[in-house]
Design an enzyme around this catalytic site. Sequence first.
Site: not given
Ligand SMILES: C[S@@+](CC[C@H](N)C(=O)[O-])C[C@H]1O[C@@H](n2cnc3c(N)ncnc32)[C@H](O)[C@@H]1O
Length: 420
Positions: A86, A93, A96, A169, A253, A283, A312, A351, A378
């Site tokens: 790129c 930039c 990346c 991009c 995502q 999460y 959540e 997650d 992540c």
């Molecule tokens: C990486 S995202 C994953 C969401 C979902 N699993 C997806 O793949 O679309 C993390 C999520 O956790 C929530 N979150 C972050 N910290 C948290 C906590 N301490 N307790 C509950 N939810 C939380 C955020 O609002 C977000 O929606």
Amino acid sequence: MTTPEPTSTTEGPGQAVGSVVDLVPTLLVAGGEALARGEDGRVVFIRGALPGESVRAQITDERKGWVRAEVVDILEASPDRIEPPCPMVAQGCGGCDLQHARPSAQPGLKAAVVVDALRRLGGLEAPPVRVGIEAAAEGFRTAVRAAVVEGRAGYRRHHRHEVVVPESCLVAHPLLEELLLEGDFAEATEVTLRVAPGTGERLAVVDPSADGVVVPRDVLVVGTRALKEGRRAWIHDEVAGRRWRISARSFFQTRADGAAALVDAVARALGDDLAGARLVDAYAGVGLFTGSLLAGDLPPGLGRPVSAVAVERSSSSVADARHNLQDLPVRVIKSDVDAWRSSAADVVVADPSRAGLGRRAVEVLASTDAHVVVLVSCDAASLGRDAALLAGHGYRLEDAELVDLFPQSHHVEVVSRFAR
Ligand SMILES: C[S@@+](CC[C@H](N)C(=O)[O-])C[C@H]1O[C@@H](n2cnc3c(N)ncnc32)[C@H](O)[C@@H]1O
């Protein structure tokens, strides 16, 4: 460009900010920099270098235990090095940071980062890390947060405030690239753009206000001030065979095909334990894993959970999850995972954001008595720390799959199966 001579080639000083040193990095580390030992024994994190090559680098930052440097010349290139595809990289930039590595080499380099974190922070001698699906390396990104300068959206330079306004991009999905390059965001300071390839819908969240913004007619535009005052705005996407409402303030995502790939990886990690299970989805966001595992498209041969609890803390995501999962035997609980009064489960999917689970969330999730925890991480370092905490509750890492959702950048996504 004239290459600066090394300031010091022998033992002694030479690692002060501005000095130039020759280094041989051995490993890519979390954050995408390559790690080397300086002549004073300190760790040097080098931006723009790859393991195994010999580089001349200028020190940009100096701390007690480590220094940071930036490559100024490649003395002996790694066979994995390529010219970044790129043209925006040459203009500074910072979007990346791994384009100088051949796309086919990137997953292996990132898997090594994960192995290193699981060894150092997770206390595992031989972590079972493998490279899983490799997603498309161009035109994939469906969401981005950009700075705005004089109405134009741009990416920040690495570790700096200046903004590079791109003329193209490499990684943006075509629906997103058009909006990024052609949108006039008027007086805004920042804009978050999301597009949905499954439905064609597009959203621009403009900070602070949508006044004067000019974008194609199909794009839903909302200001952050209006959102604070209670306005709701959402788009829909279709992923893993289900339709998802995604509000302006909800997490989803950053690539739609990656969301489907993650669902597949999580389902495979749960394997035979899925059938008839009581699932906890911690999460949960807008309900991606719960909805897909209970009633979406899954790899062939897998069973379904019988019920789920989705936890959540974001009000916006909880509202979307309740909407998206209303046809399913699911309880959506608005709570911080750390404060959730757990219920019994057979399997947990967790997650968390980049910080990982941490001690308290691991205690809470272990108290469900689930025999399997599938962790979606992540960040390699937080995965390492969480692996050690889970081990303290009897969960052993059985498999860790690197799902390379973020080609061209150092970012990792890892789906790990822990079992008691
Ligand atoms: C990486 S995202 C994953 C969401 C979902 N699993 C997806 O793949 O679309 C993390 C999520 O956790 C929530 N979150 C972050 N910290 C948290 C906590 N301490 N307790 C509950 N939810 C939380 C955020 O609002 C977000 O929606």
